[in-house]
Write a protein that holds these residues in place. Structure first.
Motif, mmCIF file in Angstrom:
data_model
loop_
_atom_site.group_PDB
_atom_site.id
_atom_site.type_symbol
_atom_site.label_atom_id
_atom_site.label_comp_id
_atom_site.label_asym_id
_atom_site.label_seq_id
_atom_site.Cartn_x
_atom_site.Cartn_y
_atom_site.Cartn_z
ATOM 1 N N LEU A 101 55.913 45.174 38.924
ATOM 2 C CA LEU A 101 55.139 44.649 37.801
ATOM 3 C C LEU A 101 55.825 43.452 37.150
ATOM 4 C CD1 LEU A 101 53.907 47.897 35.983
ATOM 5 C CD2 LEU A 101 52.466 46.164 37.070
ATOM 6 N N LYS A 102 57.149 43.477 37.120
ATOM 7 C CA LYS A 102 57.904 42.401 36.476
ATOM 8 C C LYS A 102 58.100 41.199 37.387
ATOM 9 C CE LYS A 102 61.765 42.036 33.261
ATOM 10 N NZ LYS A 102 62.930 42.751 32.673
ATOM 11 N N ASP A 103 57.928 41.397 38.694
ATOM 12 C CA ASP A 103 58.143 40.325 39.675
ATOM 13 C C ASP A 103 57.038 39.281 39.561
ATOM 14 O OD1 ASP A 103 58.691 38.739 41.874
ATOM 15 O OD2 ASP A 103 59.182 40.433 43.174
ATOM 16 N N SER A 104 57.420 38.025 39.422
ATOM 17 C CA SER A 104 56.431 36.947 39.288
ATOM 18 C C SER A 104 55.725 36.626 40.605
ATOM 19 C CB SER A 104 57.098 35.684 38.754
ATOM 20 O OG SER A 104 58.123 35.248 39.637
ATOM 21 N N ARG A 105 56.311 37.059 41.714
ATOM 22 C CA ARG A 105 55.676 36.808 43.012
ATOM 23 C C ARG A 105 54.489 37.741 43.213
ATOM 24 N NH1 ARG A 105 60.956 37.672 46.546
ATOM 25 N NH2 ARG A 105 60.996 39.407 45.044
ATOM 26 N N MET A 106 53.522 37.271 43.999
ATOM 27 C CA MET A 106 52.314 38.055 44.216
ATOM 28 C C MET A 106 52.236 38.522 45.656
ATOM 29 S SD MET A 106 48.409 37.064 43.197
ATOM 30 C CE MET A 106 48.993 36.797 41.504
ATOM 31 N N GLY A 107 51.878 39.783 45.851
ATOM 32 C CA GLY A 107 51.751 40.355 47.174
ATOM 33 C C GLY A 107 50.317 40.379 47.662
ATOM 34 N N THR A 108 50.130 41.019 48.791
ATOM 35 C CA THR A 108 48.811 41.072 49.421
ATOM 36 C C THR A 108 47.789 41.776 48.542
ATOM 37 O OG1 THR A 108 49.843 41.117 51.605
ATOM 38 C CG2 THR A 108 47.547 41.834 51.466
ATOM 39 N N TYR A 109 48.177 42.912 47.958
ATOM 40 C CA TYR A 109 47.236 43.647 47.114
ATOM 41 C C TYR A 109 46.808 42.826 45.897
ATOM 42 C CZ TYR A 109 48.389 47.876 49.773
ATOM 43 O OH TYR A 109 48.565 48.801 50.763
ATOM 44 N N GLY A 110 47.750 42.069 45.343
ATOM 45 C CA GLY A 110 47.434 41.232 44.200
ATOM 46 C C GLY A 110 46.443 40.137 44.542
ATOM 47 N N VAL A 111 46.648 39.495 45.696
ATOM 48 C CA VAL A 111 45.716 38.445 46.140
ATOM 49 C C VAL A 111 44.330 39.032 46.362
ATOM 50 C CG1 VAL A 111 45.187 36.803 47.977
ATOM 51 C CG2 VAL A 111 47.545 37.040 47.155
ATOM 52 N N LEU A 112 44.284 40.182 47.024
ATOM 53 C CA LEU A 112 42.998 40.841 47.256
ATOM 54 C C LEU A 112 42.329 41.221 45.939
ATOM 55 C CD1 LEU A 112 43.880 43.172 50.274
ATOM 56 C CD2 LEU A 112 42.451 41.107 50.319
ATOM 57 N N GLY A 113 43.137 41.631 44.963
ATOM 58 C CA GLY A 113 42.589 41.980 43.656
ATOM 59 C C GLY A 113 41.946 40.791 42.973
ATOM 60 N N ILE A 114 42.599 39.637 43.022
ATOM 61 C CA ILE A 114 42.040 38.432 42.415
ATOM 62 C C ILE A 114 40.745 38.022 43.110
ATOM 63 C CG2 ILE A 114 42.405 35.949 42.113
ATOM 64 C CD1 ILE A 114 45.311 36.540 41.497
ATOM 65 N N VAL A 115 40.746 38.060 44.427
ATOM 66 C CA VAL A 115 39.539 37.710 45.185
ATOM 67 C C VAL A 115 38.397 38.655 44.804
ATOM 68 C CG1 VAL A 115 38.494 37.623 47.482
ATOM 69 C CG2 VAL A 115 40.789 36.680 47.111
ATOM 70 N N PHE A 116 38.710 39.948 44.713
ATOM 71 C CA PHE A 116 37.688 40.928 44.343
ATOM 72 C C PHE A 116 37.090 40.611 42.972
ATOM 73 C CE2 PHE A 116 36.944 44.730 41.723
ATOM 74 C CZ PHE A 116 35.797 45.199 42.336
ATOM 75 N N ILE A 117 37.938 40.345 41.992
ATOM 76 C CA ILE A 117 37.460 40.080 40.633
ATOM 77 C C ILE A 117 36.558 38.855 40.605
ATOM 78 C CG2 ILE A 117 38.170 39.322 38.330
ATOM 79 C CD1 ILE A 117 38.610 42.266 38.736
ATOM 80 N N VAL A 118 37.007 37.760 41.196
ATOM 81 C CA VAL A 118 36.240 36.514 41.153
ATOM 82 C C VAL A 118 34.909 36.661 41.895
ATOM 83 C CG1 VAL A 118 36.209 34.083 41.841
ATOM 84 C CG2 VAL A 118 38.282 35.075 40.859
ATOM 85 N N VAL A 119 34.954 37.236 43.085
ATOM 86 C CA VAL A 119 33.728 37.389 43.884
ATOM 87 C C VAL A 119 32.752 38.342 43.202
ATOM 88 C CG1 VAL A 119 32.789 38.254 46.061
ATOM 89 C CG2 VAL A 119 34.832 36.802 46.069
ATOM 90 N N ALA A 120 33.259 39.478 42.732
ATOM 91 C CA ALA A 120 32.380 40.470 42.094
ATOM 92 C C ALA A 120 31.722 39.896 40.846
ATOM 93 C CB ALA A 120 33.172 41.727 41.752
ATOM 94 N N LYS A 121 32.493 39.232 40.003
ATOM 95 C CA LYS A 121 31.917 38.651 38.795
ATOM 96 C C LYS A 121 30.888 37.576 39.136
ATOM 97 C CE LYS A 121 35.647 39.368 35.441
ATOM 98 N NZ LYS A 121 36.614 38.706 34.531
ATOM 99 N N THR A 122 31.194 36.753 40.125
ATOM 100 C CA THR A 122 30.268 35.681 40.515
ATOM 101 C C THR A 122 28.927 36.251 40.959
ATOM 102 O OG1 THR A 122 32.075 34.206 41.179
ATOM 103 C CG2 THR A 122 29.897 33.768 42.108
#
Length: 245
Positions: A101-122
């Motif tokens: 949680l404290k790590d500023s780097r983003m992993g695979t799950y985080g990228v997928l989460g962002i894609v999900f949020i943007v696509v779903a909201k759109t």
């Protein structure tokens, strides 16, 4: 107005330069102003949607208004959702989960989460009733604050320090109720009694579920968890409005 200024500094990226002499309690009390900053975010989303709607390009107004909302908050909530996706799916122990949680780097799950949020909201915004879409956009950021504030009030902070520590440890019940009630009223005004009741009930459920999950995973909640509550709340609100309006 100091607490309103703190809310603006915390929840938006507006260039408010004034420095305040503040305490942790001031940060917690600024939660009462979160509905106001959320209304500002909704107004930005609405304005972008209306402007891009003139192009007549399908899905572009919905996509760009989602991006405008993210930029207005500096990606605060969606970054929290991404961090929670990384940490809660990959972290096997409390210590490792907090480390991720404290790590500023983003992993695979985080990228997928962002894609999900943007696509779903759109897609959900694009599917809204054209006669109600503007009001729904205005209310969406407010609705996301219901689970955020609810979870914050239930939770404890699992670290020694952190940006959300002041809010989670010092949030008064009356301050939390003010924020939740104002946001709930906005939901009812937009959705009516039936859709509004379902939406608010879902928001409270999201806050409670996130509280129980984060309590089990990390013995409390962090700012990232609250951001995840906000994003999940907005998604579910848009879903309810798309289905029922």
């Amino acid at each position: 107005m100091k607490k309103f200024g703190l809310a603006i500094q915390t929840m938006t990226r507006l260039p408010l330069k004034k420095q305040f002499d503040v305490t942790c309690q001031d940060y917690a009390d600024s939660v009462a102003w979160f509905p106001a900053t959320s209304l500002m975010a909704g107004a930005v989303m609405l304005a972008v949607y209306q402007l891009i709607l003139l192009t007549g390009i399908p899905y572009l107004p919905a996509f760009l208004c989602v991006m405008a909302g993210i930029m207005f908050t500096g990606g605060l909530h969606i970054d929290g959702f991404a961090d929670v996706c990384d940490a809660f799916f990959a972290g096997k122990t409390k210590e490792r989960t907090l480390e991720i949680l404290k790590d500023s780097r983003m992993g695979t799950y985080g990228v997928l989460g962002i894609v999900f949020i943007v696509v779903a909201k759109t897609f959900l915004i694009a599917d809204l009733n054209p006669d109600r879409v503007l009001w729904v956009l205005l209310a969406t950021p407010l609705c996301g604050k219901i689970p955020l504030v609810f979870c914050a009030k239930l939770s404890r902070y699992p670290r020694q320090d952190g940006m959300a520590k002041c809010i989670i440890e010092n949030l008064k019940i009356d301050t939390a109720l003010i924020a939740i009630i104002i946001c709930s009223v906005a939901v009812f005004l937009v959705g009516g009694f039936a859709a509004g009741s379902i939406a608010v009930a879902c928001m409270i459920a999201i806050g409670a579920v996130m509280y129980f999950i984060s309590e089990k995973k990390i013995d409390g909640a962090t700012g990232d968890v609250l951001g995840a509550c906000n994003e999940l709340g907005e998604i579910v609100f848009l879903l309810v409005m798309a289905v029922m309006l």
